[in-house]
Design a protein around this motif. Structure first.
Motif, short mmCIF file in Angstrom:
data_model
loop_
_atom_site.label_atom_id
_atom_site.label_comp_id
_atom_site.label_asym_id
_atom_site.label_seq_id
_atom_site.Cartn_x
_atom_site.Cartn_y
_atom_site.Cartn_z
N THR A 144 -1.10 3.80 -13.58
CA THR A 144 -0.19 4.79 -13.03
C THR A 144 0.87 5.08 -14.07
O THR A 144 1.58 4.17 -14.51
CB THR A 144 0.45 4.30 -11.72
N THR B 195 -2.03 8.30 -11.05
CA THR B 195 -2.92 7.18 -11.33
C THR B 195 -4.19 7.76 -11.93
O THR B 195 -4.90 8.52 -11.27
CB THR B 195 -3.23 6.38 -10.06
N ASN C 66 -4.29 13.62 -1.96
CA ASN C 66 -3.52 13.52 -3.19
C ASN C 66 -4.37 13.29 -4.44
O ASN C 66 -3.86 12.91 -5.48
CB ASN C 66 -2.46 12.43 -3.06
N GLN D 174 -1.80 6.84 0.97
CA GLN D 174 -3.10 7.18 0.41
C GLN D 174 -3.48 8.64 0.64
O GLN D 174 -4.44 9.11 0.08
CB GLN D 174 -4.18 6.27 1.01
N HIS E 168 0.84 -1.19 0.00
CA HIS E 168 0.00 0.00 0.00
C HIS E 168 0.88 1.24 0.00
O HIS E 168 1.79 1.36 0.82
CB HIS E 168 -0.92 0.01 1.22
N ARG E 169 0.59 2.14 -0.92
CA ARG E 169 1.30 3.41 -0.96
C ARG E 169 0.56 4.41 -0.10
O ARG E 169 -0.59 4.21 0.27
CB ARG E 169 1.39 3.90 -2.40
N THR F 226 0.40 9.30 -6.82
CA THR F 226 0.92 8.17 -6.04
C THR F 226 2.43 8.05 -6.17
O THR F 226 3.05 7.30 -5.43
CB THR F 226 0.27 6.85 -6.50
#
Length: 158
Positions: A124, A62, A21, A13, A10-11, A155
């Motif tokens: 992305t 993304t 973002n 969020q 998981h990046r 992201t």
């Protein structure tokens, strides 16, 4: 009953800002009375097959959704594909350029809001890409305006 948990990494969020973002990037195509793009490097009337680079979608975005707002219609029968191609001109194997990622045969001859209706998965961008509108159907010979809003989540490039 099974419980399944994703193991994907998981990046962040929320981004590095207090407002998150998710971005709405706005691009405008405005044409003059002869049908050429204003604020562009060519004022020649848009012909069938012309590519209009509306602006740059940043690397690490993304792509989530888009909407084209035709507030002043172009010439009758003008349609367009809306997609992206990389600024450096080199395709990417994981995220190939797609001239119709956001839509194909969009009717720019009728005033309307054209929501992205494709079923393509979010991608992305690994590098900067131009948002490209490719004209079709007929040449444009009148003043018009099309605003494109792209929703993208910042992201970071993978």
């Amino acid at each position: 009953m099974a419980i399944v948990t994703s193991t994907s990494k998981h990046r962040n969020q929320l981004g590095a800002t207090p407002w998150g973002n998710l971005n709405a990037l706005m691009f405008t195509l405005q044409t003059n009375a002869a049908g050429g793009a204003t604020d562009a490097d060519s004022a020649a009337p848009l012909a069938v097959g012309d590519k209009v680079r509306l602006g740059v979608l940043p690397a690490g975005s993304t792509l989530v959704d888009s909407q084209a707002v035709v507030s002043t219609a172009l010439t009758a029968a003008v349609t367009a594909n809306l997609g992206f191609e990389y600024v450096d001109g080199v395709d990417d194997a994981k995220v190939p350029q797609d001239a119709a990622y956001f839509g194909a045969a969009l009717d720019l001859a009728t005033e309307a809001r054209l929501r992205n209706a494709t079923t393509k998965a979010p991608v992305t961008l690994p590098k900067d890409a131009f948002l490209v509108l490719t004209t079709a159907g007929a040449a444009n010979d009148k003043a018009g305006r099309v605003d494109v809003v792209v929703q993208a989540i910042s992201t970071g490039a993978l």
